[in-house]
Write a protein that holds these residues in place. Structure first.
Motif, mmCIF file in Angstrom:
data_model
loop_
_atom_site.group_PDB
_atom_site.id
_atom_site.type_symbol
_atom_site.label_atom_id
_atom_site.label_comp_id
_atom_site.label_asym_id
_atom_site.label_seq_id
_atom_site.Cartn_x
_atom_site.Cartn_y
_atom_site.Cartn_z
ATOM 1 N N SER A 73 28.931 -15.869 18.800
ATOM 2 C CA SER A 73 29.185 -16.768 19.969
ATOM 3 C C SER A 73 28.314 -18.073 20.036
ATOM 4 N N ILE A 74 26.974 -17.787 19.773
ATOM 5 C CA ILE A 74 26.236 -19.063 19.830
ATOM 6 C C ILE A 74 26.567 -19.848 18.839
ATOM 7 N N LYS B 103 38.367 -6.637 29.502
ATOM 8 C CA LYS B 103 37.794 -6.793 28.167
ATOM 9 C C LYS B 103 36.640 -7.550 28.143
ATOM 10 N N ILE B 104 35.590 -7.307 27.111
ATOM 11 C CA ILE B 104 34.328 -8.190 27.202
ATOM 12 C C ILE B 104 34.849 -9.701 26.662
ATOM 13 N N THR B 105 34.291 -10.292 27.303
ATOM 14 C CA THR B 105 34.639 -11.883 27.639
ATOM 15 C C THR B 105 33.492 -12.665 27.493
ATOM 16 N N ILE B 106 33.252 -13.360 26.816
ATOM 17 C CA ILE B 106 31.941 -14.254 26.581
ATOM 18 C C ILE B 106 32.293 -15.678 26.536
ATOM 19 N N SER B 107 31.797 -16.265 27.949
ATOM 20 C CA SER B 107 31.946 -17.928 27.796
ATOM 21 C C SER B 107 30.735 -18.646 27.579
ATOM 22 N N ILE B 108 30.703 -19.202 26.614
ATOM 23 C CA ILE B 108 29.390 -19.972 26.063
ATOM 24 C C ILE B 108 29.336 -21.362 26.373
ATOM 25 N N THR B 109 28.428 -22.120 27.396
ATOM 26 C CA THR B 109 28.266 -23.660 27.169
ATOM 27 C C THR B 109 26.995 -23.770 26.744
ATOM 28 N N ILE B 110 27.205 -25.095 25.727
ATOM 29 C CA ILE B 110 25.930 -25.262 25.326
ATOM 30 C C ILE B 110 25.688 -26.823 25.808
ATOM 31 N N VAL B 111 24.509 -27.144 25.742
ATOM 32 C CA VAL B 111 24.238 -28.591 26.142
ATOM 33 C C VAL B 111 23.368 -29.259 25.095
ATOM 34 N N GLY B 112 23.737 -30.427 24.493
ATOM 35 C CA GLY B 112 22.931 -30.813 23.404
ATOM 36 C C GLY B 112 22.628 -32.320 23.908
ATOM 37 N N ILE B 113 21.483 -32.744 23.222
ATOM 38 C CA ILE B 113 20.983 -34.199 23.647
ATOM 39 C C ILE B 113 20.902 -34.933 22.528
#
Lengths: 329, 329
Positions: free
Chosen positions: B76-77, B138-148
């Motif tokens: 996920s990551i 159901k297993i639900t995975i919501s990923i948010t990534i912040v990059g700089i």
């Protein structure tokens, strides 16, 4: 390790488990507000970038029978803006919309859902920055909002002894609206007071303007999403303080009084009914009047003390209050 | 309006519908990359802040039987970091983890899932900035990534005629791994080549380092999440160009060759098999050698032209290629 399931650990046990595992994220010096606050905020040059993220699941957070797709869209944005407002003078700038959709979802439903997203975003002059859609069993809405602020963000943990505890408006309406929907459904002929309560459940409004106006005078701030009782507790505990709450000062709407005539029921809804999305904050005594000038519908419901306990009073007498809110798991 | 459901509009119809409704988000001058790129990027002082968001749903994006909770967490990551890498020299800084969990999910499952999140985040020196959990079916995975990032972000639309089309490594492995799991399940005794393919499905790695090394020389860039065929199409179309792809130059692994001996099957998997998460980019001819010095496992598979069509060649002869990928709805 026992193979317990999360319905037995409960939501707060789960949060503790997760918090624990990631405590070291606090070591980063650019992080201004982290886990335990309503938004995550980090420094980028002169800006504070605040990010909030929430997920709404069909039949858990909303029911298609009880609310229109536009309302669902609007509410999803409002509740996230509320978490931005809970950081003070921050402008929500970008919204990201993740959708999980059952393949049988109708095109009209999605269009109206997006109309709701769009209307709420337009209201806050916020751009819809992106989104993705995946297949899911139930409609799942995952919103991320990015806000930008230049002033100090207001956290939960800054309340000082003697500070007054203020709130932006009345409590219990959204919980009362939900109770009505549970009891009578949508076919029932509701009177105008009941309609008001249901609309507070289906159309909450984030108190962003209020937050922006009063932010710089506050010592702590959060939004009330899970009931006043929990929010008071969080503000006091996170600040390492206690509080006195005067229950007769908790503001309730005239509609709530008309529909639920018993005092006790009104207070129950105000303390434990969720989703009012009003702000609760602490402010030094000297600033209390100024704040009421800036936002006239503010009320003061108690004060912070150094006792590390939250005590409730009614008519001058201390009351025993037992938590009776909704458990997520 | 017809009440069509989304299984008949299809995923790309749905994306078009959504894109359309929010086209005006492009008017904001701080937006550096918007809808249609792998991450959303905006200017904040001297920084580009890049944000990516993706949702994974049990039985749609992963099956608990086929992969361990740690692998699910890591993947996920990684797939979200891949979207950050697709913007060039950007450092992923903060991860947000939204989880939808059935109440019967075991504590051990969640702990291991989080171990996976944590390992992948540590690898990229990324802080877990927050998260929330809600009840779901159901297993639900919501990923948010912040990059700089401080350098120019590389978008999909900058490819110029004559630019070479490069890729970071081999294709088709993850799709082949998935095909094996579908066919034989997890109880089967797999040989080491098959194991390699399955590990590519369950343990993809974002090409972040590679992106950071070569970014400043590129004219366009994206990551290959839905198969090479779709990514080539996106790069060419978004740049208003066409392309020639030399199928004999598409790199495939020795494991893929051992397990799927037919040339045609290998190419099918490379073109249409999803989830390789390699990078595809365009670069001026003059920089091609330099890039191979920086990242030796780069291959060049074709070139951009002004034809507005993507043509495929095998052994010098043009081939008719029909899209045969997975439909999300």
């Amino acid at each position: 390790m026992k193979n317990t399931d999360i319905s037995s650990i409960g939501e707060f046990g789960l949060i503790d488990m997760i918090k624990n595992q990631f405590a070291d994220s606090k070591d980063n010096k650019n992080i201004v507000a982290g886990i335990g606050d309503d938004s995550f905020c980090f420094k980028s040059g002169k800006n504070n970038i605040c990010i909030t993220k929430d997920m709404l699941v069909e039949d858990v957070h909303f029911k298609k029978d009880w609310t229109t797709p536009q309302e669902i869209g609007r509410k999803s944005i409002e509740v996230n803006v509320s978490d931005i407002a809970a950081m003070g003078n921050v402008k929500p700038e970008y919204a990201f919309i993740g959708l999980g959709l059952p393949p049988k979802t109708s095109e009209i439903f999605i269009k109206n859902l997006y109309k709701g997203f769009k209307k709420a975003c337009d209201k806050y002059e916020m751009a819809i920055a992106g989104g993705n859609t995946v297949k899911a069993d139930k409609i799942t809405i995952s919103i991320t909002i990015v806000g930008i602020g230049k002033e100090k963000v207001i956290k939960r943990n800054g309340a000082g002894s003697g500070d007054l505890i203020g709130v932006t408006d009345t409590f219990g309406n959204a919980g009362a609206g939900l109770a009505l929907l549970y009891k009578y459904g949508t076919k029932h002929k509701y009177n105008k007071y009941e309609h008001f309560l249901i609309s507070k459940q289906n159309n909450p409004k984030a108190r962003l303007k209020e937050a922006q106006k009063i932010s710089k005078h506050l010592t702590s701030l959060t939004d009330v999403s899970d009931g006043l009782y929990i929010s008071v507790d969080l503000l006091a505990k996170d600040s390492g303080k206690g509080a006195e709450i005067y229950m007769d000062k908790i503001p309730v709407s005239s509609s709530l009084k008309k529909v639920f005539r018993e005092d006790k029921k009104q207070l129950d809804l105000a303390l434990f009914g969720a989703e009012d999305y009003e702000l609760i904050f602490t402010v030094p005594h000297s600033k209390a009047k100024l704040l009421k000038k800036l936002v006239p519908h503010i009320s003061y419901i108690g004060k912070i003390d150094s006792s590390e306990k939250v005590k409730y009073f009614y008519d001058g007498k201390e009351q025993k209050i037992k938590y009776s809110g909704y458990k997520h798991f």
